[in-house]
Design a protein around this motif. Structure first.
Motif, PDB file in Angstrom:
ATOM      1  N   GLN A   1      33.725  31.417  37.457  1.00 17.30           N
ATOM      2  CA  GLN A   1      32.754  30.829  38.370  1.00 17.30           C
ATOM      3  C   GLN A   1      31.747  31.830  38.934  1.00 17.30           C
ATOM      4  N   SER A   2      31.997  33.112  38.761  1.00 15.03           N
ATOM      5  CA  SER A   2      31.086  34.112  39.320  1.00 15.03           C
ATOM      6  C   SER A   2      29.735  34.079  38.611  1.00 15.03           C
ATOM      7  N   PRO A   3      28.662  34.429  39.322  1.00 10.80           N
ATOM      8  CA  PRO A   3      27.347  34.535  38.687  1.00 10.80           C
ATOM      9  C   PRO A   3      27.385  35.512  37.517  1.00 10.80           C
ATOM     10  N   GLU A   4      26.458  35.343  36.610  1.00 13.78           N
ATOM     11  CA  GLU A   4      26.437  36.118  35.379  1.00 13.78           C
ATOM     12  C   GLU A   4      26.387  37.622  35.640  1.00 13.78           C
ATOM     13  N   THR A   5      25.700  38.023  36.708  1.00 12.15           N
ATOM     14  CA  THR A   5      25.565  39.447  37.007  1.00 12.15           C
ATOM     15  C   THR A   5      26.740  40.002  37.808  1.00 12.15           C
ATOM     16  N   MET A   6      27.739  39.153  38.123  1.00  8.98           N
ATOM     17  CA  MET A   6      28.847  39.581  38.977  1.00  8.98           C
ATOM     18  C   MET A   6      30.198  39.429  38.295  1.00  8.98           C
ATOM     19  N   LYS A   7      30.232  39.395  36.974  1.00  4.96           N
ATOM     20  CA  LYS A   7      31.510  39.232  36.282  1.00  4.96           C
ATOM     21  C   LYS A   7      32.442  40.409  36.571  1.00  4.96           C
ATOM     22  N   GLY A   8      31.913  41.622  36.529  1.00  6.10           N
ATOM     23  CA  GLY A   8      32.739  42.783  36.819  1.00  6.10           C
ATOM     24  C   GLY A   8      33.168  42.843  38.277  1.00  6.10           C
ATOM     25  N   VAL A   9      32.249  42.530  39.172  1.00  8.34           N
ATOM     26  CA  VAL A   9      32.547  42.554  40.608  1.00  8.34           C
ATOM     27  C   VAL A   9      33.585  41.498  40.961  1.00  8.34           C
ATOM     28  N   SER A  10      33.584  40.368  40.240  1.00  8.80           N
ATOM     29  CA  SER A  10      34.530  39.293  40.552  1.00  8.80           C
ATOM     30  C   SER A  10      35.968  39.759  40.375  1.00  8.80           C
ATOM     31  N   THR A  11      36.252  40.559  39.352  1.00 13.60           N
ATOM     32  CA  THR A  11      37.602  41.082  39.171  1.00 13.60           C
ATOM     33  C   THR A  11      37.908  42.194  40.177  1.00 13.60           C
ATOM     34  N   ALA A  12      36.871  42.897  40.638  1.00 16.86           N
ATOM     35  CA  ALA A  12      37.085  43.925  41.665  1.00 16.86           C
ATOM     36  C   ALA A  12      37.532  43.297  42.977  1.00 16.86           C
ATOM     37  N   PHE A  13      37.044  42.087  43.251  1.00 17.61           N
ATOM     38  CA  PHE A  13      37.442  41.402  44.479  1.00 17.61           C
ATOM     39  C   PHE A  13      38.944  41.121  44.504  1.00 17.61           C
ATOM     40  N   TYR A  14      39.553  41.024  43.325  1.00 15.04           N
ATOM     41  CA  TYR A  14      41.003  40.803  43.259  1.00 15.04           C
ATOM     42  C   TYR A  14      41.742  41.969  43.905  1.00 15.04           C
ATOM     43  N   PHE A  15      41.309  43.188  43.629  1.00 14.41           N
ATOM     44  CA  PHE A  15      41.971  44.360  44.194  1.00 14.41           C
ATOM     45  C   PHE A  15      41.616  44.553  45.667  1.00 14.41           C
ATOM     46  N   VAL A  16      40.384  44.223  46.031  1.00 20.04           N
ATOM     47  CA  VAL A  16      40.014  44.268  47.447  1.00 20.04           C
ATOM     48  C   VAL A  16      40.833  43.242  48.226  1.00 20.04           C
ATOM     49  N   CYS A  17      41.101  42.104  47.582  1.00 20.70           N
ATOM     50  CA  CYS A  17      41.928  41.069  48.197  1.00 20.70           C
ATOM     51  C   CYS A  17      43.326  41.603  48.503  1.00 20.70           C
ATOM     52  N   ILE A  18      43.890  42.373  47.579  1.00 18.87           N
ATOM     53  CA  ILE A  18      45.214  42.960  47.795  1.00 18.87           C
ATOM     54  C   ILE A  18      45.194  43.900  49.002  1.00 18.87           C
ATOM     55  N   SER A  19      44.161  44.721  49.101  1.00 19.73           N
ATOM     56  CA  SER A  19      44.053  45.644  50.242  1.00 19.73           C
ATOM     57  C   SER A  19      43.933  44.883  51.556  1.00 19.73           C
ATOM     58  N   LEU A  20      43.069  43.866  51.561  1.00 21.83           N
ATOM     59  CA  LEU A  20      42.866  43.083  52.783  1.00 21.83           C
ATOM     60  C   LEU A  20      44.136  42.335  53.167  1.00 21.83           C
ATOM     61  N   GLY A  21      44.843  41.788  52.172  1.00 21.08           N
ATOM     62  CA  GLY A  21      46.079  41.059  52.459  1.00 21.08           C
ATOM     63  C   GLY A  21      47.144  41.943  53.066  1.00 21.08           C
ATOM     64  N   ASN A  22      47.286  43.158  52.540  1.00 22.19           N
ATOM     65  CA  ASN A  22      48.261  44.088  53.117  1.00 22.19           C
ATOM     66  C   ASN A  22      47.878  44.494  54.530  1.00 22.19           C
TER      67      ASN A  22
END
Length: 572
Positions: A482-503
């Motif tokens: 679902q991420s915009p075409e220019t944000m495919k790489g950033v979309s997977t980076a948010f997964y790891f940022v999510c882990i940091s924020l969750g902890n």
């Protein structure tokens, strides 16, 4: 008429004539098909093997870092904890920066290769520091701590490793997903399967690092242990470089944040204008672009949500008087829709971060439960350490991924990415609720001075494994798709940022509960002696938080408006 035609950019003259354009489009399709054919099973197996090596090396450093700082460098407890937290924070934020660089200029393959290479240099420095006696303090309990030069060599090495491997995580994940042609159903199913196996292989890498590598470091020699990590990184670098011809490498799509800033800037210039009721009056380019000259981007349909952003695409007389591109004062509908898509994804992403409040219990309070149980089980009285229960969870995660991939072949059983995430949220509630019941049973048995078997903890770990696998697979697939075409790489980076924020959220919740429950000289829910505490009450609180979070996710998912591609200019 001419000015309006020029300003809207609706039907500009094609670069090629119709016949030539048709021929070039067919040629473009053929080249695209040829690129897609490079995505063989062999290439994907290599990508998953390289990811296993990367995760094993990274966690081979991470899991034992505080022990090395304490036992070898003789640091004090406070500085050791701070050093580990800072290193982990840098490592898990780097994916966001690296993904931005990869999407903007370097490309994914080059970014990963540079990251792995820098990590190899870092591991060489760490191994040298741990091997040569002159580069580490004397091995005695009361010796002086490491000198400045010794610390400089070691910390420079681990930060090079953290920046290299941490920054490569999200980029390599999206690089693997890039191998698929997601324009058809088969490509999307293969992509969903890839994210599942990527998560499973990552868990196996953590399991290998937490058992074999850490054992070598602790029981054999630190230099050999770190040397194994360095050798793993070296193999990954050579493997990635040697297998370059088999990959599908797409060019960078441009800065993922530039478009966001352009829309906000253009909208601020037209804040007093009224959005037209007819969306066709908004600006959109429909050029037939030459695929040899520039990358061809997808075009998104207009949606009615966040209509205040549509002001960035309103055409004014001043826009008509200007020649050439003017993206900082007039944006296309596609550019505006990309920002709208990002705004729709952020709330769902935040629910995934709150979900970590439940998920992280498997590595914290569940283990504390295990330390209070009878670790001898079975007729042979086998000893099962509490820490080994996380290995059970990782094995169950792999089993869940295998079941999910089998379900992909059966349309009746197939779940969408949002449904998978919903399953993850729901089963997290069940897992923590089971833990609360188990804790209440233990407290009841403790009153009679009885010990509860460690096997009673297995159900909550199994259910949490189903939860983790479901939400992680669904989250990775959903955000990448679902991420915009220019944000495919950033979309997977948010997964790891999510882990940091969750902890971070979980740690703050624990501190808040401890502070509130110890007010008035009470023992609180987390006393030093857990027999006097109420871990079951805390689990009930986590269940309540998870239920509310699930309800919010359900409402967001039910009302989510997916991005709709109006026309893919590089397809038929």
């Amino acid at each position: 008429m001419d000015a309006d035609h020029r300003g809207r950019g609706a039907l500009r003259r094609p670069i090629l004539e119709d016949g030539e354009a048709s021929c070039e489009n067919r040629g473009s399709e053929a080249r695209e098909h040829e690129l897609a054919s490079h995505c063989s099973d062999k290439a994907l197996k290599v990508i998953l093997c390289l990811q296993f090596l990367e995760v094993t090396a990274f966690f081979g450093v991470y899991l034992s870092l505080i022990v090395y700082l304490q036992d070898v460098l003789h640091g004090d407890s406070a500085s050791n904890v701070a050093s580990v937290n800072l290193w982990a924070g840098v490592s898990f934020v780097m994916p966001l920066l690296s993904a931005t660089v990869a999407d903007s200029c370097w490309g994914k393959y080059k970014t990963v290769l540079i990251g792995y290479s820098s990590a190899g240099v870092g591991m060489a420095m760490v191994t040298t520091s741990a091997t040569l006696p002159s580069l580490s303090p004397s091995p005695c309990a009361y010796c002086a701590p490491a000198t400045l030069s010794q610390e400089l060599l070691f910390f420079s090495g681990i930060y090079l490793c953290g920046v290299g491997l941490g920054g490569s995580k999200a980029v390599f994940m999206s690089f693997g997903a890039e191998q698929f042609d997601d324009k058809d159903d088969d490509g999307k199913k293969a992509q969903a399967s890839y994210f599942g196996w990527y998560y499973a292989v990552g868990n196996m890498g953590m399991l290998t690092a937490g058992t074999l590598v850490v054992w070598v470091q602790d029981k054999v020699n630190w230099g050999i242990g770190y040397g194994i990590c360095g050798l793993i990184v070296a193999v990954a670098v050579v493997g990635l470089a040697a297998t370059a011809p088999m990959y599908r490498m797409l060019p960078p799509m441009g800065s993922p944040w530039k478009g966001v800033l352009q829309v906000l800037c253009a909208r601020s210039r037209k804040v007093k204008l009224k959005v037209p009721d007819d969306a066709t009056q908004l600006y959109e380019e429909e050029d037939v672009k030459n695929p040899f000259l520039q990358p061809v981007h997808e075009r998104l349909q207009h949606t009615d949500q966040f209509r205040f952003l549509d002001k960035a695409a309103i055409i004014t007389d001043e826009d008509l008087d200007q020649d050439g591109s003017r993206p900082w004062r007039l944006c296309t509908v596609t550019r505006v829709e990309e920002l709208k898509t990002l705004l729709r994804l952020i709330p769902i992403w935040l629910t995934s971060a709150v979900y970590l409040v439940a998920s992280t219990q498997a590595q914290t309070t569940f283990l504390q439960q295990g330390t209070k149980t009878d670790s001898l089980t079975g007729r042979e009285q086998c000893l099962i350490p509490a820490a080994s229960l996380t290995s059970v969870e990782m094995v169950c995660v792999v089993a869940c991924v295998a079941l999910y991939n089998s379900a992909l072949t059966k349309p009746a059983w197939r779940l969408t990415a949002l449904q998978l995430m919903g399953l993850g949220h729901a089963t997290a509630v069940v897992a923590v609720a089971v833990a609360a019941c188990t804790e209440a049973r233990w407290l009841w048995m403790a009153e009679d001075h009885q010990l509860m078997g460690i096997a009673w903890l297995l159900p909550q770990y199994v259910v949490m494994a189903v939860s983790d696998a479901s939400l992680s697979m669904g989250q990775l697939d959903f955000f990448y798709d679902q991420s915009p075409e220019t944000m495919k790489g950033v979309s997977t980076a948010f997964y790891f940022v999510c882990i940091s924020l969750g902890n971070l959220i979980n740690s703050q919740l624990v501190m808040l509960v401890a502070s509130v429950t110890t007010a008035g000289s009470g023992t609180g829910w987390f006393p030093p002696e857990l027999d006097d505490g109420h871990l079951d009450y805390y689990f009930v609180l986590v269940v309540a938080v998870t239920v509310v979070n699930f309800a919010v996710f359900f409402a967001l998912a039910k009302n989510y408006t997916p991005r709709r591609v109006y026309l893919a200019l590089n397809s038929s």
